[in-house]
Structures are given as structure tokens and as C-alpha cells.
Scaffold this active site. Sequence first.
Site, PDB file in Angstrom:
ATOM      1  N   HIS A 105      19.358  -1.788 -28.460  1.00  0.00           N
ATOM      2  CA  HIS A 105      18.877  -2.684 -29.523  1.00  0.00           C
ATOM      3  C   HIS A 105      19.936  -2.967 -30.585  1.00  0.00           C
ATOM      4  CE1 HIS A 105      15.141  -1.746 -27.675  1.00  0.00           C
ATOM      5  NE2 HIS A 105      14.968  -0.587 -28.251  1.00  0.00           N
ATOM      6  N   ASP A 148      14.718  -6.393 -23.633  1.00  0.00           N
ATOM      7  CA  ASP A 148      15.034  -5.619 -24.834  1.00  0.00           C
ATOM      8  C   ASP A 148      14.154  -6.241 -25.904  1.00  0.00           C
ATOM      9  OD1 ASP A 148      15.976  -4.722 -27.267  1.00  0.00           O
ATOM     10  OD2 ASP A 148      18.033  -4.557 -26.582  1.00  0.00           O
ATOM     11  N   HIS A 149      13.041  -5.573 -26.229  1.00  0.00           N
ATOM     12  CA  HIS A 149      12.036  -6.261 -27.033  1.00  0.00           C
ATOM     13  C   HIS A 149      12.567  -6.646 -28.413  1.00  0.00           C
ATOM     14  CE1 HIS A 149      11.295  -2.125 -28.388  1.00  0.00           C
ATOM     15  NE2 HIS A 149      10.886  -2.680 -29.502  1.00  0.00           N
ATOM     16  N   ARG A 184      -1.496   3.707  -9.486  1.00  0.00           N
ATOM     17  CA  ARG A 184      -2.113   4.666  -8.557  1.00  0.00           C
ATOM     18  C   ARG A 184      -3.564   4.965  -8.943  1.00  0.00           C
ATOM     19  NH1 ARG A 184       2.070   9.420  -9.348  1.00  0.00           N
ATOM     20  NH2 ARG A 184       1.316   8.920 -11.424  1.00  0.00           N
ATOM     21  N   ASP A 220      18.487   5.726 -27.120  1.00  0.00           N
ATOM     22  CA  ASP A 220      17.184   5.111 -27.383  1.00  0.00           C
ATOM     23  C   ASP A 220      17.318   3.845 -28.229  1.00  0.00           C
ATOM     24  OD1 ASP A 220      14.323   5.197 -27.146  1.00  0.00           O
ATOM     25  OD2 ASP A 220      14.231   5.777 -29.266  1.00  0.00           O
ATOM     26  N   GLU A 255      13.306   5.138 -38.904  1.00  0.00           N
ATOM     27  CA  GLU A 255      11.910   5.389 -38.543  1.00  0.00           C
ATOM     28  C   GLU A 255      11.385   6.554 -39.374  1.00  0.00           C
ATOM     29  OE1 GLU A 255      10.949   4.903 -34.075  1.00  0.00           O
ATOM     30  OE2 GLU A 255      12.971   5.703 -34.187  1.00  0.00           O
TER      31      GLU A 255
END
Length: 507
Positions: free
Chosen positions: A255, A192-193, A60, A250, A231
Amino acid sequence: MNVSYNFREELCIDHTPGAGAIVIFGASGDLTKRKLLPAIFSLFKRGLLSPKVAVVGVARTAMTHEEFRQEVQTSILGTQEPTAEEAAFIERFSYVAGQYTEASTYVALRDELERVAEAHCTGGNALFYLAMPPELFEPIVRELHGAQLLEEVGSWSRVIIEKPFGHDLESAIALDAALKQYITEEQTYRIDHYLGKETVQNILMLRFANAIFEPLWNRKYIERVEITVAEELGVEKRAGYYDGAGALRDMVQNHMIQVLSLIAMEPPASFNADDYRDEIAKLISSIRGLHRQNLSDISVRGQYVESTTEDRPAVEYRKEENVPPTSMTETYVALKLFIDNWRWRDVPFYLRTGKRLPKKSSEIAITFKPIPHSIFKPFHAKDFNQNVLVLRMQPNEGMGLSLEVKSPGSKLSVNTLEMNFSYSDSMALSDIPDAYERLILDGLLGDQTLFVRNDAVEKSWRLFKPLLEAWARNDEETPLCFYPAFSEGPTEAEELLEGGSWRWREI
Ligand code: NDP
């Protein structure tokens, strides 16, 4: 450790895709800037893009073609001036501004795709990458269909969608049904990286290109498997999304279940998309169901509170920006799962992930059973450490194996030798492609192998449905446990490991 690595040209398959336009919806967004543009540029630098590829951004935000190209240049080169070749590549980028739900945007996009087909010979092929909030997936695909941009007559059209694929089982089924009105499964590329990461793909090579592991890869020799994705970061600027999702949605549902599948799956008939994804779906179906009665024995959810160490201060999750002060969202989850099949029956698979843990670290640790009997008297079998094979996904990608060895000398002395191998020791790690690079390349090639199929998404949501529902109800059997930021997680998680008789590996 002295490791040698021989690159064998004859066993290297490099595919270069043909002509096509990459259309990025959400071209003004964070994912585009941080991941997609650098990945496309890197493919170009490696010579893996056809000269007949063009990139069209859609969003946009008002921007001219030139302003978008300037954004592209900044994302990929920073302040560095482009070479003549790079400048010519950046010229292949263009931009369409418009609302995502207005037909006029898609008329403008169709005109732009016709222009690039002529200017860059893209052949009418288009890879639509929806780098957008998920509520816009269906409206965009509907409008693309309305503008006849998804028709495949003498050309191809594919749609990459980003996670999350739904918020729970019902919304995942609804999303899939909504998309299927306009696109087929063969046109749908769910990214899914994790599956694009080199170290994750190497799990398959390790298992199925070496003869020494597979005979041991079963309940007879393996005692337990531990998968950790830790993490160090907290929720940062993502609280808006994260507080509505939590660690299970998440990280685990997508993953970690995919990684677990790669570790535990049966050998596929071949490494093609259907054979491979059939095995993934079969494996997820074999995971023992979660029931209200067993949730307290197999799950722990946690949330971080203030750090207790002065040198590493951190506020509690509930005081992070945009997090409600009464939030019950889990920032940590630990699970004990079983796979009910001949290979894995009764071998526990422990999964844990969390934010604000001591450091960023992802690994899979496979602990082998103890030796059955000691011939080295007076030592008993239990005096020997069990062998552990560790596959490190990050940092310091590589693997390790612990072995019991005799220390030199006349005495009988047992010690544990840790053999550690890092990919960076022997391969040019700086040159390892980012996951997005591999996945965009596969999207252009039409190879769906590393993209998630709808049945795997639904099976995974179905598996976790009872747990998500118990957490939503705040059942007293599944309480929220608290852990200080930068600790190893809630102490309750220790109990998951055979009632505390085993220990989690230190993060
Ligand atoms: P952003 O929030 O940056 O959104 C992308 C673009 O979409 C924005 O630039 C904006 O463009 C448009 N947009 C955002 N919100 C709205 C809205 N409510 N209505 C209409 N348009 C909107 O998202 P990201 O780039 O961070 O992520 C895109 C997708 O990728 C998401 O599905 C996310 O879950 C996934 N993802 C992101 C990762 C990341 O690191 N960022 C990592 C893994 C997955 P404009 O206003 O110009 O239209």
C-alpha cells in the site's frame, strides 16, 4: 472553511459493465461478508450492475443456495426485510460447495455457470474473485484451467487475487510463474484496496488536473515528504497471519509504496492501464537501493509493549492471543527513502506505519522549502514556518495547507493560518463508494488501471529484500525497538529525521 463544489455532469464518466458472473472463492469467509457482498449490493443499488450479472459463491462449508442467499441478505441488510427489487437481486446469488483442489468442485461450478448463463444471460463471462488464503491461489487457478473455465472464446475470464502477492521476492516470482502457466497478465487482477480509495485516486486528480501544484512538485521547492499510516488497533484476531508478516509486508511493501508512487510519479501519457502502470514501475525502479551498510540510517523497526497510561490499557504484542512470547515481528516501521531521478534527487520521503499508535490516521504531508530571504526585518527567513500541504486519507478525508499571514493591526506580526478542507464539507461523503466497490466494477469492465502489475510487485519486493533479510538475521545494526502502546512509536524513529533536527508530525 467556506468551500463550494460544483458537480459538472458533462465531466462525469460513468461506465456500466455488461453481462457476467462474479464467482467468489472463499464465499464463507470474512472478506466476503464484510466487504465483497456489501460492495456488490451497493453497485446494484447505484444501478451500476447489468441485469445480466449473477453471483456464485464457492467454499467448502456445506450450504444450500437458499442458505447462502440468507447469508448474503444478512451481510447486506442485517435484520432489515428486503424490498421486492432487493429480493429479486438476492435471487441471483447461488452457491457451490466443494474442496478447492478436487476436480468435482469445478465440474459442479461449470454446471452452475452454464445454468446462470441461461437463467441470467451472463454470456459465459466470469470474474473469479479468490478471497482465499494465498496458498490456494495457484491450486484454484490450476483447477479452473483444468475445467476450461479460463478459456476466452467469445467470452472473457478474469481472476482477481488478494494480497499478499508472495512473502518475499522469491515467493512472489514463484507465485507469478505458477499463475502464468494458466492465465495471462491481462487476465490477472491483483487487488490493492488502497488504490480503490477515493482519496488515494484524488492524488492523481490533484496533481494532474490542476496547474498550480506541478511546477512546485520537485526537489527545487519541496524539502521532504512524510507518509503516515497509523492504526490504533492492535493485532486483534489476525495474529496467525500478522506474526508471520509484520508491518513492512502488511503495509509498506504494497500500500505505502503505491501511495508513494502516486505522489512521486511522472505524469503518465494517459490514464490507461499500461501508461499509468509503466510510470509506477519506473518510479519504484528509481527508489534508491537499500544496502546492508545504510540500513541503520534509513530504517527503524518497532514492536509495541504494554501501554503506560492507566486510562488506555493495552497488553504488549508478545502477550496477544496466538503471538509467540519471543516474537521479533515488527508492529511498527519507519523508513527514509530517496528517489534517484531528476525530479526528486536528495528529497527524503519518510514513511511510517504501525499498530497501537495514538489514533487511526493516514496522511501525506508535503513540506515546502523555507523562504530564501526575509524582507520583513527584524524577522529572519528561519522565523517563518514552512508551508505544508497535507493530503488526509483518513479520517476526515480532505486536505490542508499552512500559510504564513499577517495578523490584523498596526504591528508587524506573522502567524500561521491552517486552511483545512474536508470532502464531507461539500460533497456527499456518505455516498463515497468503498474501495472494493470500485475495484469489482473495474474487474467487470476489464479495466486494470487500479490493479497492481507483476513488475511493480517484484520491484517492490526487490527493494526491501536486504532489509527483510537483515531483520530475519537479527543484525545488530537493525535492532527491534520497543514503544508503549498508544505512544507515537519508538523514540529511535526521531533520529531518522535529519538526526533528530526535524520532528515527525504528531499523529
Ligand atoms: P478467511 O480466513 O476468512 O478465509 C476465506 C475462506 O477460505 C474461509 O471461509 C474458508 O472457507 C476458506 N479457508 C480458509 N482457510 C483455509 C484453508 N487453510 N484451506 C482451505 N480453505 C480455507 O480469509 P479472509 O476472508 O479474511 O481473507 C481472504 C483473502 O483476502 C486473504 O488473502 C486475505 O489476505 C485477504 N484480505 C482480507 C482482508 C480482510 O479484512 N478479511 C483484508 C485484506 C485482504 P471454507 O472453510 O468454507 O472453505
